[in-house]
Design a protein around this motif. Structure first.
Motif, short mmCIF file in Angstrom:
data_model
loop_
_atom_site.label_atom_id
_atom_site.label_comp_id
_atom_site.label_asym_id
_atom_site.label_seq_id
_atom_site.Cartn_x
_atom_site.Cartn_y
_atom_site.Cartn_z
N GLN A 69 11.05 9.25 4.34
CA GLN A 69 11.81 10.40 3.83
C GLN A 69 12.91 10.83 4.80
N HIS A 70 13.05 10.11 5.91
CA HIS A 70 14.07 10.41 6.93
C HIS A 70 13.95 11.85 7.41
N ASP A 71 12.69 12.27 7.63
CA ASP A 71 12.40 13.65 8.04
C ASP A 71 12.05 13.66 9.53
N ARG A 72 13.07 13.81 10.36
CA ARG A 72 12.88 13.76 11.81
C ARG A 72 11.97 14.88 12.30
N ASP A 73 12.09 16.09 11.74
CA ASP A 73 11.25 17.21 12.17
C ASP A 73 9.78 16.93 11.89
N ALA A 74 9.48 16.44 10.70
CA ALA A 74 8.09 16.11 10.35
C ALA A 74 7.58 14.99 11.25
N PHE A 75 8.43 14.01 11.52
CA PHE A 75 8.07 12.89 12.39
C PHE A 75 7.71 13.40 13.79
N MET A 76 8.58 14.21 14.37
CA MET A 76 8.35 14.71 15.73
C MET A 76 7.11 15.59 15.81
N ALA A 77 6.80 16.31 14.74
CA ALA A 77 5.61 17.18 14.73
C ALA A 77 4.31 16.37 14.81
N LEU A 78 4.37 15.09 14.49
CA LEU A 78 3.18 14.23 14.52
C LEU A 78 2.87 13.70 15.91
N LEU A 79 3.83 13.82 16.82
CA LEU A 79 3.70 13.24 18.15
C LEU A 79 3.25 14.27 19.18
N THR A 80 2.50 13.81 20.18
CA THR A 80 2.18 14.68 21.30
C THR A 80 3.47 14.91 22.10
N PRO A 81 3.53 15.99 22.89
CA PRO A 81 4.75 16.26 23.66
C PRO A 81 5.12 15.13 24.62
N ILE B 239 0.87 -1.18 0.00
CA ILE B 239 0.00 0.00 0.00
C ILE B 239 0.91 1.23 0.00
N GLN B 240 0.78 2.06 -0.99
CA GLN B 240 1.58 3.28 -1.04
C GLN B 240 1.18 4.18 0.13
N PRO B 241 2.13 4.86 0.75
CA PRO B 241 1.80 5.73 1.89
C PRO B 241 0.67 6.71 1.60
N LYS B 242 0.63 7.26 0.40
CA LYS B 242 -0.40 8.24 0.06
C LYS B 242 -1.80 7.63 0.08
N ASN B 243 -1.90 6.30 0.05
CA ASN B 243 -3.19 5.62 0.04
C ASN B 243 -3.61 5.09 1.40
N LEU B 244 -2.83 5.36 2.43
CA LEU B 244 -3.22 4.91 3.77
C LEU B 244 -4.41 5.72 4.26
N VAL C 166 -2.75 10.91 9.79
CA VAL C 166 -1.60 11.02 10.70
C VAL C 166 -0.66 9.82 10.49
N VAL C 167 -1.23 8.64 10.36
CA VAL C 167 -0.42 7.44 10.11
C VAL C 167 0.25 7.57 8.74
N ARG C 168 -0.47 8.09 7.77
CA ARG C 168 0.09 8.33 6.43
C ARG C 168 1.32 9.25 6.54
N ASP C 169 1.19 10.33 7.31
CA ASP C 169 2.30 11.27 7.48
C ASP C 169 3.45 10.63 8.26
N PHE C 170 3.14 9.75 9.22
CA PHE C 170 4.16 9.03 9.99
C PHE C 170 5.01 8.17 9.06
N VAL C 171 4.36 7.36 8.24
CA VAL C 171 5.07 6.48 7.30
C VAL C 171 5.90 7.32 6.32
N THR C 172 5.33 8.40 5.83
CA THR C 172 6.03 9.28 4.89
C THR C 172 7.27 9.89 5.56
N ALA C 173 7.13 10.36 6.80
CA ALA C 173 8.27 10.96 7.51
C ALA C 173 9.38 9.93 7.73
N VAL C 174 9.00 8.70 8.10
CA VAL C 174 10.00 7.64 8.27
C VAL C 174 10.74 7.41 6.95
#
Length: 108
Positions: A22-34, A3-8, A12-20
């Motif tokens: 794309q190795h985008d730590r900032d985008a990944f951290m922005a998806l999490l609660t503090p 399943i392509q990430p864009k089709n999840l 939020v889960v879609r953005d999580f998989v995409t951030a992983v």
């Protein structure tokens, strides 16, 4: 079949998989609660240490094979430079504001 990430289903889960992937730590951290937490194979882990070691410093990558529970549960092939590829399960607890308060992963 992957399943392509864009089709999840869940954005939020879609953005999580995409951030992983794309190795985008900032985008990944922005998806999490503090106060987000996580577990690996049933054991709670230090979130910052785990994501650095298992995702960002080791080129983590997810290929999702199946989703369930409205997109909050995934079966995926996960690979990184440390462990190679393995079949994994992921579960996400998303709050009312659309941020991940906990995720759990482990071998499937």
């Amino acid at each position: 079949m992957t399943i392509q990430p864009k089709n999840l289903s869940d954005p939020v889960v879609r953005d999580f998989v995409t951030a992983v992937n794309q190795h985008d730590r900032d985008a990944f951290m922005a998806l999490l609660t503090p106060d987000a937490t996580m577990a690996d194979d049933g054991t709670d882990r230090d979130l910052d240490d785990w994501i650095d070691r298992e995702i960002f410093s080791s080129n983590g990558h997810m290929e999702v094979d199946k989703e369930s529970d409205g997109g909050h549960a995934l079966l995926a092939r996960y690979r990184n430079d440390t462990w190679g590829e393995m079949r994994t399960r992921w579960r996400f607890d998303v709050d009312d504001n659309g941020r991940i308060r906990r995720f759990e992963t482990g071998q499937a």
